[in-house]
Scaffold this motif. Structure first.
Motif, mmCIF file in Angstrom:
data_model
loop_
_atom_site.group_PDB
_atom_site.id
_atom_site.type_symbol
_atom_site.label_atom_id
_atom_site.label_comp_id
_atom_site.label_asym_id
_atom_site.label_seq_id
_atom_site.Cartn_x
_atom_site.Cartn_y
_atom_site.Cartn_z
ATOM 1 N N LEU A 31 -78.654 -13.972 -123.191
ATOM 2 C CA LEU A 31 -79.325 -14.369 -124.432
ATOM 3 C C LEU A 31 -78.983 -15.791 -124.848
ATOM 4 C CD1 LEU A 31 -78.983 -11.105 -126.536
ATOM 5 C CD2 LEU A 31 -81.046 -12.013 -125.448
ATOM 6 N N ASN A 32 -77.746 -16.192 -124.616
ATOM 7 C CA ASN A 32 -77.355 -17.552 -124.974
ATOM 8 C C ASN A 32 -78.084 -18.578 -124.109
ATOM 9 O OD1 ASN A 32 -75.818 -19.132 -126.749
ATOM 10 N ND2 ASN A 32 -74.358 -19.556 -125.131
ATOM 11 N N LEU A 33 -78.252 -18.263 -122.835
ATOM 12 C CA LEU A 33 -79.011 -19.167 -121.962
ATOM 13 C C LEU A 33 -80.462 -19.271 -122.412
ATOM 14 C CD1 LEU A 33 -77.581 -18.184 -118.472
ATOM 15 C CD2 LEU A 33 -77.245 -20.346 -119.693
ATOM 16 N N GLY A 37 -80.476 -22.787 -124.115
ATOM 17 C CA GLY A 37 -80.507 -23.402 -122.790
ATOM 18 C C GLY A 37 -80.653 -24.914 -122.831
ATOM 19 N N GLU A 38 -81.305 -25.413 -123.866
ATOM 20 C CA GLU A 38 -81.499 -26.862 -123.981
ATOM 21 C C GLU A 38 -80.180 -27.604 -124.139
ATOM 22 O OE1 GLU A 38 -81.692 -25.159 -128.101
ATOM 23 O OE2 GLU A 38 -82.721 -24.672 -126.249
ATOM 24 N N VAL A 39 -79.158 -26.913 -124.648
ATOM 25 C CA VAL A 39 -77.838 -27.539 -124.796
ATOM 26 C C VAL A 39 -77.266 -27.863 -123.417
ATOM 27 C CG1 VAL A 39 -75.467 -27.188 -125.614
ATOM 28 C CG2 VAL A 39 -77.389 -26.409 -126.997
ATOM 29 N N LEU A 40 -77.458 -26.967 -122.449
ATOM 30 C CA LEU A 40 -76.983 -27.209 -121.084
ATOM 31 C C LEU A 40 -77.666 -28.412 -120.449
ATOM 32 C CD1 LEU A 40 -76.746 -23.581 -119.700
ATOM 33 C CD2 LEU A 40 -74.873 -25.090 -120.339
ATOM 34 N N LEU A 46 -75.083 -27.695 -129.787
ATOM 35 C CA LEU A 46 -74.616 -26.314 -129.782
ATOM 36 C C LEU A 46 -74.529 -25.785 -131.207
ATOM 37 C CD1 LEU A 46 -73.485 -23.967 -128.084
ATOM 38 C CD2 LEU A 46 -71.226 -24.935 -128.468
ATOM 39 N N ASN A 47 -75.130 -24.635 -131.436
ATOM 40 C CA ASN A 47 -75.044 -23.956 -132.725
ATOM 41 C C ASN A 47 -73.977 -22.862 -132.584
ATOM 42 O OD1 ASN A 47 -75.381 -22.228 -134.948
ATOM 43 N ND2 ASN A 47 -77.555 -22.791 -135.118
ATOM 44 N N THR A 48 -72.806 -23.110 -133.153
ATOM 45 C CA THR A 48 -71.670 -22.209 -132.990
ATOM 46 C C THR A 48 -71.935 -20.835 -133.603
ATOM 47 O OG1 THR A 48 -70.325 -24.193 -133.290
ATOM 48 C CG2 THR A 48 -69.166 -22.143 -133.123
ATOM 49 N N LEU A 53 -72.748 -15.021 -132.739
ATOM 50 C CA LEU A 53 -73.601 -13.852 -132.973
ATOM 51 C C LEU A 53 -74.242 -13.332 -131.696
ATOM 52 C CD1 LEU A 53 -75.328 -14.812 -136.336
ATOM 53 C CD2 LEU A 53 -73.609 -13.034 -135.951
ATOM 54 N N THR A 54 -74.527 -14.230 -130.762
ATOM 55 C CA THR A 54 -75.146 -13.834 -129.507
ATOM 56 C C THR A 54 -74.227 -12.929 -128.695
ATOM 57 O OG1 THR A 54 -76.451 -15.860 -129.463
ATOM 58 C CG2 THR A 54 -76.202 -14.729 -127.389
ATOM 59 N N TYR A 55 -72.931 -13.066 -128.865
ATOM 60 C CA TYR A 55 -71.982 -12.184 -128.189
ATOM 61 C C TYR A 55 -71.571 -11.003 -129.078
ATOM 62 C CZ TYR A 55 -71.610 -15.497 -124.398
ATOM 63 O OH TYR A 55 -71.897 -16.299 -123.322
ATOM 64 N N ALA A 56 -71.516 -11.207 -130.384
ATOM 65 C CA ALA A 56 -71.065 -10.146 -131.287
ATOM 66 C C ALA A 56 -72.078 -9.014 -131.413
ATOM 67 C CB ALA A 56 -70.766 -10.733 -132.668
ATOM 68 N N VAL A 57 -73.352 -9.351 -131.451
ATOM 69 C CA VAL A 57 -74.374 -8.319 -131.625
ATOM 70 C C VAL A 57 -74.400 -7.336 -130.451
ATOM 71 C CG1 VAL A 57 -76.861 -7.916 -131.838
ATOM 72 C CG2 VAL A 57 -75.748 -9.636 -133.260
ATOM 73 N N PRO A 58 -74.434 -7.783 -129.196
ATOM 74 C CA PRO A 58 -74.401 -6.797 -128.104
ATOM 75 C C PRO A 58 -73.117 -5.966 -128.090
ATOM 76 C CG PRO A 58 -75.077 -8.929 -127.251
ATOM 77 C CD PRO A 58 -74.666 -9.136 -128.678
#
Length: 82
Positions: A31-33, A37-40, A46-48, A53-58
């Protein structure tokens, strides 16, 4: 035992945190990618908050699924004894 104590006990019992963490790492990374993905590519910042949240929700969803299953199975087992 009160409902909240049973829920908390299920949240930390028998590998639930380990499995939830594995799900969060896999799903959160995908989900983060997708979401950042534009950050990479160096095209954004980067929106911290989104990252966390992208890791906490799953993690929460996987834990909720495991806890609700354990509570349902426990309820079924106690209903059969009566």
């Amino acid at each position: 035992m009160s409902s909240w104590l049973r829920i908390c006990a299920c949240c930390i019992a028998d590998g639930v945190p380990k499995r939830s963490l594995a799900v969060a790492l896999i799903v959160g990374t995908i989900l983060n990618l997708i979401n950042q993905g534009e950050v990479l590519l160096g095209l954004g910042t980067l929106n911290t908050t989104k990252l966390i949240l992208t890791y906490a929700v799953p993690y929460c969803v996987a834990t909720y699924g495991a806890v609700s299953y354990r509570l349902a199975v426990g309820r079924d087992l106690t209903d059969d004894r009566d």
